[in-house]
Scaffold this active site. Structure first.
Site, PDB file in Angstrom:
ATOM      1  N   SER A  65      11.774 -11.698  27.139  1.00 13.87           N
ATOM      2  CA  SER A  65      12.188 -12.882  26.380  1.00 13.87           C
ATOM      3  C   SER A  65      12.224 -12.569  24.895  1.00 13.87           C
ATOM      4  O   SER A  65      11.286 -11.954  24.367  1.00 13.87           O
ATOM      5  CB  SER A  65      11.221 -14.042  26.651  1.00 13.87           C
ATOM      6  OG  SER A  65      11.631 -15.214  26.004  1.00 13.87           O
ATOM      7  N   GLY A  66      13.295 -13.010  24.203  1.00 13.15           N
ATOM      8  CA  GLY A  66      13.521 -12.618  22.816  1.00 13.15           C
ATOM      9  C   GLY A  66      12.492 -13.093  21.819  1.00 13.15           C
ATOM     10  O   GLY A  66      12.159 -12.383  20.869  1.00 13.15           O
ATOM     11  N   HIS A  67      11.947 -14.287  22.016  1.00 16.43           N
ATOM     12  CA  HIS A  67      11.116 -14.875  20.957  1.00 16.43           C
ATOM     13  C   HIS A  67       9.688 -14.341  20.935  1.00 16.43           C
ATOM     14  O   HIS A  67       8.880 -14.774  20.111  1.00 16.43           O
ATOM     15  CB  HIS A  67      11.107 -16.400  21.070  1.00 16.43           C
ATOM     16  CG  HIS A  67      10.313 -16.941  22.220  1.00 16.43           C
ATOM     17  ND1 HIS A  67       9.106 -17.568  22.047  1.00 16.43           N
ATOM     18  CD2 HIS A  67      10.558 -16.964  23.547  1.00 16.43           C
ATOM     19  CE1 HIS A  67       8.632 -17.963  23.220  1.00 16.43           C
ATOM     20  NE2 HIS A  67       9.507 -17.610  24.142  1.00 16.43           N
ATOM     21  N   ASN A 102      -0.549 -12.276  29.489  1.00 14.80           N
ATOM     22  CA  ASN A 102      -0.298 -13.081  28.297  1.00 14.80           C
ATOM     23  C   ASN A 102      -1.558 -13.695  27.725  1.00 14.80           C
ATOM     24  O   ASN A 102      -1.595 -14.051  26.545  1.00 14.80           O
ATOM     25  CB  ASN A 102       0.711 -14.192  28.609  1.00 14.80           C
ATOM     26  CG  ASN A 102       0.307 -15.013  29.814  1.00 14.80           C
ATOM     27  OD1 ASN A 102       0.139 -14.470  30.907  1.00 14.80           O
ATOM     28  ND2 ASN A 102       0.163 -16.315  29.633  1.00 14.80           N
ATOM     29  N   GLY A 116      12.558 -15.805  29.477  1.00 17.53           N
ATOM     30  CA  GLY A 116      11.685 -15.147  30.431  1.00 17.53           C
ATOM     31  C   GLY A 116      11.461 -15.927  31.710  1.00 17.53           C
ATOM     32  O   GLY A 116      11.428 -15.351  32.804  1.00 17.53           O
ATOM     33  N   THR A 150      28.470 -19.767  29.579  1.00 15.50           N
ATOM     34  CA  THR A 150      29.021 -19.123  28.392  1.00 15.50           C
ATOM     35  C   THR A 150      27.972 -18.254  27.719  1.00 15.50           C
ATOM     36  O   THR A 150      26.824 -18.673  27.535  1.00 15.50           O
ATOM     37  CB  THR A 150      29.522 -20.190  27.403  1.00 15.50           C
ATOM     38  OG1 THR A 150      30.517 -20.983  28.048  1.00 15.50           O
ATOM     39  CG2 THR A 150      30.102 -19.543  26.156  1.00 15.50           C
ATOM     40  N   CYS A 182       2.294 -22.466  27.729  1.00 13.21           N
ATOM     41  CA  CYS A 182       2.953 -23.251  28.777  1.00 13.21           C
ATOM     42  C   CYS A 182       1.995 -24.183  29.501  1.00 13.21           C
ATOM     43  O   CYS A 182       2.411 -25.069  30.230  1.00 13.21           O
ATOM     44  CB  CYS A 182       3.620 -22.318  29.794  1.00 13.21           C
ATOM     45  SG  CYS A 182       4.876 -21.251  29.053  1.00 13.21           S
ATOM     46  N   GLN A 188       5.416 -10.186  27.697  1.00 12.69           N
ATOM     47  CA  GLN A 188       4.475  -9.872  26.615  1.00 12.69           C
ATOM     48  C   GLN A 188       4.539  -8.408  26.183  1.00 12.69           C
ATOM     49  O   GLN A 188       4.098  -8.069  25.086  1.00 12.69           O
ATOM     50  CB  GLN A 188       3.051 -10.211  27.043  1.00 12.69           C
ATOM     51  CG  GLN A 188       2.789 -11.697  27.199  1.00 12.69           C
ATOM     52  CD  GLN A 188       2.860 -12.459  25.893  1.00 12.69           C
ATOM     53  OE1 GLN A 188       2.586 -11.924  24.820  1.00 12.69           O
ATOM     54  NE2 GLN A 188       3.233 -13.724  25.962  1.00 12.69           N
TER      55      GLN A 188
END
Length: 392
Positions: A200-202, A152, A72, A238, A326, A180
């Site tokens: 963001s994936g997590h 968030n 993110g 990659t 963060c 979020q």
């Protein structure tokens, strides 16, 4: 692992077991580089393409509008810097809000040092951006508005569609940090007038280290990372094939279970809010009471320090937060709570609890009782609370 009550899902979530199983082959069996041209690598290429399609379908977008990133924060940086550099000849003015994640705020500060101007729009007491102020801030040289989808810290959901309408009415691009919201709320980029979107994936059962940036077709932003032709020459590096597959798998699961999760989490959330406000005096709920993420609760307890509360809850096996992960090492009060009008002394006594569909009512009951005991103990040691009671 010791028994814990995990209530910090806004910081990160565990990888869903089905997601983990979907990712496993791409670590050691289908390990080819998705950018290579031989058949073995083609399996990875196909997996990336299929993942891109699934993400696009969730957003109501086209696959070519989805770019995979490292998370993110990278997506936010790319949206702002990429737009600023691409449109600098048109204008150097950006509008955002005072309650954005630091991935946005710090990027804006960086751009200000590069000669760009940034207006930070106010929010009301619930954390909702003031639309009239936002529109009045637009100038002839405004090139971008960036307002988060849902906060968030306090969970407030913004009127994203209306913000997009304002932006487009003035010929300005609209980006939303949906880190979020993605996987927790239905999103349609076309219906909601969104030009760019970060996720963001997590944050919704996917892996760490993978994110997306949606960029509407026809919008050209400058690449943030150079060095290769990946992601249609826009984002070098990659492909993280396992992460990309995991992001898409988590998206599919979240989409399929969204209605149930929202209903279940909202029930737990409201139960937690009602009991704490009723049973613990001098407590405030931060954020909008109903227009908030289904899993988000944020309280301010007067006469105590939030850090002390967190430490004592941790000893009881409860994982919470005082705000964004963060900034967890900072001693400063939350910029979000200050922006909604809380004084420093009350903002310092905040607690964020973010639930998931895996939490139980028994866990919430336990948490409430531990909060009650801990707040009472901390207040008993507070000279401010003692003076307050004497002078009440």
């Amino acid at each position: 692992m010791e028994n814990i009550v995990y209530l910090d899902n806004a910081a990160t979530t565990p990888v869903n077991k089905e997601v983990f199983e979907a990712m496993k082959p791409y670590f050691s069996e289908i390990y080819g580089n998705a950018s290579s041209i031989y058949k073995f690598a083609g399996k990875a290429t196909n997996a990336v393409d299929e993942a891109r399609r699934k993400v696009a379908d969730f957003l109501g977008a086209e696959p070519a509008e989805v770019y995979f990133t490292g998370g993110g924060s990278e997506s936010d940086n790319w949206a702002l810097k990429g737009t600023a550099y691409a449109l600098k000849d048109k204008g150097k003015h950006i509008i955002t809000s005072k309650i954005e994640h630091h991935a946005i705020l710090h990027t804006c500060e960086f751009l200000e040092k590069q000669g760009f101007e940034v207006t930070y729009a106010d929010v009301d007491e619930n954390g909702v951006v003031k639309l009239d102020e936002l529109e009045k801030a637009i100038r002839d040289d405004t090139i971008l508005i960036s307002v988060m989808y849902a906060n968030n810290e306090i969970g407030t959901i913004q009127p994203v569609k209306e913000i997009g309408e304002i932006a487009h009415r003035h010929g300005v691009l609209f980006h939303t940090d949906a880190v979020q919201a993605y996987g927790h709320l239905p999103i349609n980029v076309n219906e909601q007038n969104i030009d760019m979107l970060s996720a963001s994936g997590h944050k919704f059962g996917g892996p760490k280290g993978i994110g997306i940036l949606y960029v509407r077709k026809g919008i050209n932003i400058t690449p943030l990372i150079h060095g290769g032709a990946q992601e249609r020459n826009k984002r070098a590096g990659t492909h993280n094939t396992p992460g990309i597959v995991g992001f898409a798998a988590a998206t599919t699961i979240a989409d399929n279970e969204m209605e149930y999760r929202i209903e279940y989490e909202t029930g737990l959330r409201d139960y937690l809010i009602d009991r704490v406000l009723e049973e613990i005096p001098y407590t405030r709920l931060n954020g909008h009471r109903t227009d908030r993420l289904a899993n988000n609760v944020n309280f301010s307890f007067r006469f105590i320090e939030g850090e002390s509360l967190l430490i004592m809850l941790d000893r009881s096996g409860i994982c919470g937060s005082s705000g964004s992960a963060c900034t967890s090492g900072s001693l400063d009060p939350s910029h979000v709570l200050l922006a909604i009008g809380l004084p420093h002394e009350i903002a310092h006594g905040s607690l964020r609890l973010t639930l998931s569909h895996e939490n139980t009512k028994d866990e919430i009951d336990y948490t409430i009782e531990e909060i009650k005991k801990t707040v009472e103990r901390l207040r008993s040691m507070s000279p401010l609370y003692e003076d307050f009671l004497k002078n009440r």
